[in-house]
Design a protein around this motif. Sequence first.
Motif, PDB file in Angstrom:
ATOM      1  N   MET A 276      22.644  48.904  25.971  1.00  0.00           N
ATOM      2  CA  MET A 276      23.575  48.205  26.847  1.00  0.00           C
ATOM      3  C   MET A 276      22.875  46.978  27.424  1.00  0.00           C
ATOM      4  O   MET A 276      21.742  47.044  27.865  1.00  0.00           O
ATOM      5  CB  MET A 276      24.015  49.128  27.991  1.00  0.00           C
ATOM      6  CG  MET A 276      24.975  48.463  28.922  1.00  0.00           C
ATOM      7  SD  MET A 276      25.392  49.374  30.441  1.00  0.00           S
ATOM      8  CE  MET A 276      25.780  50.956  29.837  1.00  0.00           C
ATOM      9  N   GLU A 277      23.571  45.843  27.436  1.00  0.00           N
ATOM     10  CA  GLU A 277      23.023  44.637  28.029  1.00  0.00           C
ATOM     11  C   GLU A 277      22.984  44.777  29.541  1.00  0.00           C
ATOM     12  O   GLU A 277      23.830  45.435  30.131  1.00  0.00           O
ATOM     13  CB  GLU A 277      23.895  43.431  27.657  1.00  0.00           C
ATOM     14  CG  GLU A 277      23.830  43.077  26.192  1.00  0.00           C
ATOM     15  CD  GLU A 277      24.696  41.869  25.879  1.00  0.00           C
ATOM     16  OE1 GLU A 277      24.913  41.046  26.783  1.00  0.00           O
ATOM     17  OE2 GLU A 277      25.136  41.761  24.741  1.00  0.00           O
ATOM     18  N   PRO A 278      22.019  44.149  30.198  1.00  0.00           N
ATOM     19  CA  PRO A 278      21.890  44.303  31.646  1.00  0.00           C
ATOM     20  C   PRO A 278      23.069  43.760  32.439  1.00  0.00           C
ATOM     21  O   PRO A 278      23.301  44.180  33.558  1.00  0.00           O
ATOM     22  CB  PRO A 278      20.612  43.534  31.994  1.00  0.00           C
ATOM     23  CG  PRO A 278      20.198  42.819  30.771  1.00  0.00           C
ATOM     24  CD  PRO A 278      20.957  43.371  29.609  1.00  0.00           C
ATOM     25  N   ASP A 279      23.849  42.824  31.881  1.00  0.00           N
ATOM     26  CA  ASP A 279      24.960  42.229  32.620  1.00  0.00           C
ATOM     27  C   ASP A 279      26.272  42.981  32.449  1.00  0.00           C
ATOM     28  O   ASP A 279      27.271  42.622  33.050  1.00  0.00           O
ATOM     29  CB  ASP A 279      25.151  40.768  32.214  1.00  0.00           C
ATOM     30  CG  ASP A 279      24.050  39.874  32.766  1.00  0.00           C
ATOM     31  OD1 ASP A 279      23.360  40.292  33.710  1.00  0.00           O
ATOM     32  OD2 ASP A 279      23.871  38.770  32.244  1.00  0.00           O
ATOM     33  N   HIS A 280      26.303  44.025  31.619  1.00  0.00           N
ATOM     34  CA  HIS A 280      27.545  44.789  31.480  1.00  0.00           C
ATOM     35  C   HIS A 280      27.895  45.403  32.825  1.00  0.00           C
ATOM     36  O   HIS A 280      27.070  46.009  33.481  1.00  0.00           O
ATOM     37  CB  HIS A 280      27.403  45.896  30.441  1.00  0.00           C
ATOM     38  CG  HIS A 280      27.523  45.416  29.034  1.00  0.00           C
ATOM     39  ND1 HIS A 280      28.418  44.459  28.631  1.00  0.00           N
ATOM     40  CD2 HIS A 280      26.866  45.777  27.916  1.00  0.00           C
ATOM     41  CE1 HIS A 280      28.310  44.251  27.351  1.00  0.00           C
ATOM     42  NE2 HIS A 280      27.362  45.031  26.881  1.00  0.00           N
ATOM     43  N   GLY A 281      29.133  45.206  33.231  1.00  0.00           N
ATOM     44  CA  GLY A 281      29.590  45.755  34.505  1.00  0.00           C
ATOM     45  C   GLY A 281      29.328  44.858  35.696  1.00  0.00           C
ATOM     46  O   GLY A 281      29.709  45.180  36.816  1.00  0.00           O
ATOM     47  N   LYS A 282      28.694  43.711  35.478  1.00  0.00           N
ATOM     48  CA  LYS A 282      28.360  42.789  36.575  1.00  0.00           C
ATOM     49  C   LYS A 282      29.424  41.703  36.684  1.00  0.00           C
ATOM     50  O   LYS A 282      29.799  41.090  35.693  1.00  0.00           O
ATOM     51  CB  LYS A 282      26.997  42.152  36.330  1.00  0.00           C
ATOM     52  CG  LYS A 282      26.519  41.273  37.471  1.00  0.00           C
ATOM     53  CD  LYS A 282      25.107  40.798  37.199  1.00  0.00           C
ATOM     54  CE  LYS A 282      24.558  39.986  38.337  1.00  0.00           C
ATOM     55  NZ  LYS A 282      23.183  39.543  38.067  1.00  0.00           N
ATOM     56  N   LEU A 283      29.901  41.474  37.917  1.00  0.00           N
ATOM     57  CA  LEU A 283      30.919  40.466  38.174  1.00  0.00           C
ATOM     58  C   LEU A 283      30.444  39.450  39.205  1.00  0.00           C
ATOM     59  O   LEU A 283      29.772  39.795  40.177  1.00  0.00           O
ATOM     60  CB  LEU A 283      32.200  41.120  38.698  1.00  0.00           C
ATOM     61  CG  LEU A 283      32.883  42.123  37.784  1.00  0.00           C
ATOM     62  CD1 LEU A 283      34.104  42.710  38.482  1.00  0.00           C
ATOM     63  CD2 LEU A 283      33.265  41.491  36.466  1.00  0.00           C
ATOM     64  N   PHE A 284      30.834  38.209  38.989  1.00  0.00           N
ATOM     65  CA  PHE A 284      30.628  37.119  39.946  1.00  0.00           C
ATOM     66  C   PHE A 284      31.849  37.086  40.847  1.00  0.00           C
ATOM     67  O   PHE A 284      32.986  37.125  40.364  1.00  0.00           O
ATOM     68  CB  PHE A 284      30.495  35.798  39.185  1.00  0.00           C
ATOM     69  CG  PHE A 284      30.636  34.579  40.053  1.00  0.00           C
ATOM     70  CD1 PHE A 284      29.531  34.042  40.689  1.00  0.00           C
ATOM     71  CD2 PHE A 284      31.869  33.959  40.226  1.00  0.00           C
ATOM     72  CE1 PHE A 284      29.654  32.916  41.486  1.00  0.00           C
ATOM     73  CE2 PHE A 284      31.999  32.836  41.021  1.00  0.00           C
ATOM     74  CZ  PHE A 284      30.878  32.312  41.648  1.00  0.00           C
ATOM     75  N   ILE A 285      31.636  37.029  42.152  1.00  0.00           N
ATOM     76  CA  ILE A 285      32.721  36.955  43.125  1.00  0.00           C
ATOM     77  C   ILE A 285      32.523  35.651  43.909  1.00  0.00           C
ATOM     78  O   ILE A 285      31.562  35.514  44.662  1.00  0.00           O
ATOM     79  CB  ILE A 285      32.698  38.153  44.107  1.00  0.00           C
ATOM     80  CG1 ILE A 285      32.478  39.484  43.384  1.00  0.00           C
ATOM     81  CG2 ILE A 285      33.957  38.140  44.964  1.00  0.00           C
ATOM     82  CD1 ILE A 285      33.552  39.881  42.414  1.00  0.00           C
ATOM     83  N   GLY A 286      33.429  34.692  43.709  1.00  0.00           N
ATOM     84  CA  GLY A 286      33.289  33.384  44.348  1.00  0.00           C
ATOM     85  C   GLY A 286      34.397  33.101  45.344  1.00  0.00           C
ATOM     86  O   GLY A 286      35.464  33.716  45.315  1.00  0.00           O
ATOM     87  N   GLY A 287      34.137  32.137  46.229  1.00  0.00           N
ATOM     88  CA  GLY A 287      35.128  31.728  47.211  1.00  0.00           C
ATOM     89  C   GLY A 287      35.346  32.750  48.314  1.00  0.00           C
ATOM     90  O   GLY A 287      36.383  32.770  48.967  1.00  0.00           O
ATOM     91  N   ILE A 288      34.366  33.578  48.535  1.00  0.00           N
ATOM     92  CA  ILE A 288      34.502  34.689  49.474  1.00  0.00           C
ATOM     93  C   ILE A 288      34.170  34.233  50.905  1.00  0.00           C
ATOM     94  O   ILE A 288      33.418  33.278  51.096  1.00  0.00           O
ATOM     95  CB  ILE A 288      33.614  35.858  49.019  1.00  0.00           C
ATOM     96  CG1 ILE A 288      34.096  37.162  49.595  1.00  0.00           C
ATOM     97  CG2 ILE A 288      32.176  35.626  49.315  1.00  0.00           C
ATOM     98  CD1 ILE A 288      33.914  38.310  48.668  1.00  0.00           C
ATOM     99  N   SER A 289      34.735  34.891  51.871  1.00  0.00           N
ATOM    100  CA  SER A 289      34.509  34.562  53.277  1.00  0.00           C
ATOM    101  C   SER A 289      33.042  34.747  53.653  1.00  0.00           C
ATOM    102  O   SER A 289      32.373  35.646  53.164  1.00  0.00           O
ATOM    103  CB  SER A 289      35.373  35.475  54.159  1.00  0.00           C
ATOM    104  OG  SER A 289      34.997  35.362  55.508  1.00  0.00           O
TER     105      SER A 289
END
Length: 84
Positions: free
Chosen positions: A1-14
């Motif tokens: 499994m690649e290390p970024d699987h399951g990783k999300l970027f969350i932008g524009g957050i308070s």
Amino acid sequence: MEPDHGKLFIGGISWDTDEERLKEYFGKYGEVVEAVIMRYRATGRARGFRFVVFADPVVAERVVMDKHMIDCRTVIVKSCTKNL
């Protein structure tokens, strides 16, 4: 499994949204392994984006498909998985 699987970027957050709030919000989709606030090194101030990692990459794929409002702000959610 690649290390970024399951990783999300969350932008524009308070600026007020902390790691616990992210875990609470995204936890309704599945197990959140990690929620990280990116900060400026010099000041420690939040940079306005975060990363969330899910235990199951399939859950992360579903999360990207939805629209999200966290703490009265519509946020951007993108996958960090590299598609080659």
